[in-house]
Design a protein around this motif. Structure first.
Motif, PDB file in Angstrom:
ATOM      1  N   VAL A  19      40.375  21.402  33.270  1.00 24.28           N
ATOM      2  CA  VAL A  19      39.512  20.223  33.151  1.00 24.28           C
ATOM      3  C   VAL A  19      38.198  20.430  33.897  1.00 24.28           C
ATOM      4  CG1 VAL A  19      39.333  17.743  33.556  1.00 24.28           C
ATOM      5  CG2 VAL A  19      41.533  18.742  32.935  1.00 24.28           C
ATOM      6  N   HIS A  20      38.287  20.810  35.177  1.00 27.33           N
ATOM      7  CA  HIS A  20      37.088  20.974  35.996  1.00 27.33           C
ATOM      8  C   HIS A  20      37.453  21.786  37.233  1.00 27.33           C
ATOM      9  CE1 HIS A  20      32.979  19.823  37.013  1.00 27.33           C
ATOM     10  NE2 HIS A  20      33.371  19.641  38.270  1.00 27.33           N
ATOM     11  N   ASP A  21      36.565  22.664  37.659  1.00 28.51           N
ATOM     12  CA  ASP A  21      36.787  23.450  38.866  1.00 28.51           C
ATOM     13  C   ASP A  21      36.544  22.581  40.096  1.00 28.51           C
ATOM     14  OD1 ASP A  21      37.467  25.841  37.633  1.00 28.51           O
ATOM     15  OD2 ASP A  21      35.372  26.429  37.369  1.00 28.51           O
ATOM     16  N   ILE A  22      37.558  22.488  40.949  1.00 31.74           N
ATOM     17  CA  ILE A  22      37.423  21.730  42.194  1.00 31.74           C
ATOM     18  C   ILE A  22      37.826  22.610  43.361  1.00 31.74           C
ATOM     19  CG2 ILE A  22      37.934  19.543  41.026  1.00 31.74           C
ATOM     20  CD1 ILE A  22      40.715  19.626  42.366  1.00 31.74           C
ATOM     21  N   GLU A  23      37.410  22.218  44.545  1.00 31.15           N
ATOM     22  CA  GLU A  23      37.813  22.889  45.775  1.00 31.15           C
ATOM     23  C   GLU A  23      38.595  21.895  46.621  1.00 31.15           C
ATOM     24  OE1 GLU A  23      35.935  25.188  49.680  1.00 31.15           O
ATOM     25  OE2 GLU A  23      34.610  24.362  48.126  1.00 31.15           O
ATOM     26  N   ALA A  24      39.925  22.035  46.606  1.00 32.90           N
ATOM     27  CA  ALA A  24      40.797  21.123  47.348  1.00 32.90           C
ATOM     28  C   ALA A  24      40.988  21.648  48.766  1.00 32.90           C
ATOM     29  CB  ALA A  24      42.146  20.984  46.649  1.00 32.90           C
ATOM     30  N   VAL A  25      40.774  20.783  49.751  1.00 32.75           N
ATOM     31  CA  VAL A  25      40.890  21.158  51.165  1.00 32.75           C
ATOM     32  C   VAL A  25      41.692  20.084  51.889  1.00 32.75           C
ATOM     33  CG1 VAL A  25      39.653  21.665  53.296  1.00 32.75           C
ATOM     34  CG2 VAL A  25      38.676  22.359  51.103  1.00 32.75           C
TER      35      VAL A  25
END
Length: 342
Positions: free
Chosen positions: A181-187
């Motif tokens: 769906v979409h590139d995210i950066e989970a932290v």
């Protein structure tokens, strides 16, 4: 003559009428006229799954596909990290407000607060007491046979620091599940056991809540809950809609790959000139020089079997000094079967 009501009885009667406890409509002697009519709604009996109107799956289409992908990845991460056989099953997505979603947690367990750059507001993952203490026991070296216990107390700072390892695994799994769906950066920004200090959106903001049932070797060992504001996913609504097209394209590519690989598979091809059945006693009595007669007509074509299934008819011969056969037609019931008694 009927008795006259007192003032107190009249007052109670008026209160009951206003409250709707005493009907004031005239009594109809015909029961068919007094029957209340109900509104009918057409339904499809062939529909096996109908999402509720307040379901989060209706607000964000195809979100269930992403969360199912996340559940599979997280079960693999838990299995690899803790060297135990974990499985993760997702429940239906529901909607509520942020304050109510925290109240439903009953101030037990641990909450991980996650940033989801470039998406706003982030999300929460909650481990209930049973899951938290089960993971702690395993990470602290408990035996395989020990039972999971949900202690009735809050987690300590040291215990939350130990759980942080499992909560950090969620980041990579969430990123991989969201990638179509979409590139995210989970932290993982914080682990908290005092839910009054958890605040990522206003109390009345709508959130989507999903529960994941965690099983260890087939036995339930706790529940993980994901809380994500609707505002976080709303900008990606159109991309979620297009996810079905992406999934279909991926499925089609897998179909082509399987077909290509199947064409390269090796199969056993047998040309049988005859086949018969012999008892073990007769086989043991065979000696050098014995002749075994096959019920085979040499004028008939051979049957070519692929993985023990007759597919072709052929004529035997030689080519370049080697035995060979020439396929003449496809095998059918009318053309005959494998020669001999099987």
């Amino acid at each position: 003559m009927e008795p006259i009501l007192s003032k107190e009885e009249i007052a109670e009667l008026l209160i009951a009428i206003k409250a709707g406890k005493v009907p004031v409509d005239p009594v109809d002697q015909d029961p068919r006229r007094g029957r209340r009519q109900l509104h009918a709604m057409e339904i499809d009996l062939l529909r096996t799954y109908d999402r509720a109107t307040d379901s989060g799956e209706m607000r964000i289409p195809n979100l269930d596909i992403v969360l199912d992908n996340f559940a599979r990845r997280f079960s693999t991460s838990l299995t690899n990290t803790l060297q135990r056989n974990f499985s993760v099953d997702r429940e239906e997505i529901s909607t509520t407000n942020f304050q109510q979603s925290l109240l439903d947690l009953k101030n037990q367990g641990a909450v991980g607060i996650y940033g989801t750059t470039p998406l706003k507001h982030g999300c929460l993952f909650h481990f209930d007491n049973l899951l938290a203490f089960t993971l702690l026991e395993i990470m602290l070296g408990s035996s395989q046979a020990s039972e999971s216990l949900a202690l009735d107390r809050n987690l300590t700072t040291i215990e939350m620091a130990i759980l942080r390892t499992c909560m950090e695994d969620i980041c990579e799994d969430l990123q991989a599940a969201m990638r179509p769906v979409h590139d995210i950066e989970a932290v993982l920004t914080k682990v908290e056991n005092n839910f009054r200090l958890v605040n990522i959106v206003d109390h009345e903001t709508e959130v989507l809540v999903t529960s994941f049932h965690i099983r260890l070797a087939g036995e339930r060992c706790g529940t993980m809950r994901m809380i994500i504001p609707y505002l976080t996913l709303e900008p990606l609504r159109e991309k979620f809609k297009a996810l079905v097209t992406i999934s279909q394209a991926t499925a089609n590519s897998w179909t082509r790959t399987l077909i290509q690989e199947a064409l390269e598979m090796e199969s056993q091809v047998i040309s049988r000139s005859g086949q018969l059945t012999m008892s073990v006693r007769k086989i043991l009595s065979l000696r050098p020089g014995d002749i075994i007669e096959l019920p085979y007509n040499p004028d008939q074509p051979l049957t070519i079997a692929v993985e023990d299934k007759p597919l072709f008819l052929a004529i035997p011969g030689e080519r370049n000094g080697k035995k060979a056969f020439h396929i003449t037609s496809r095998h059918s019931k009318r053309s005959g079967g494998i020669h001999g008694n099987a």
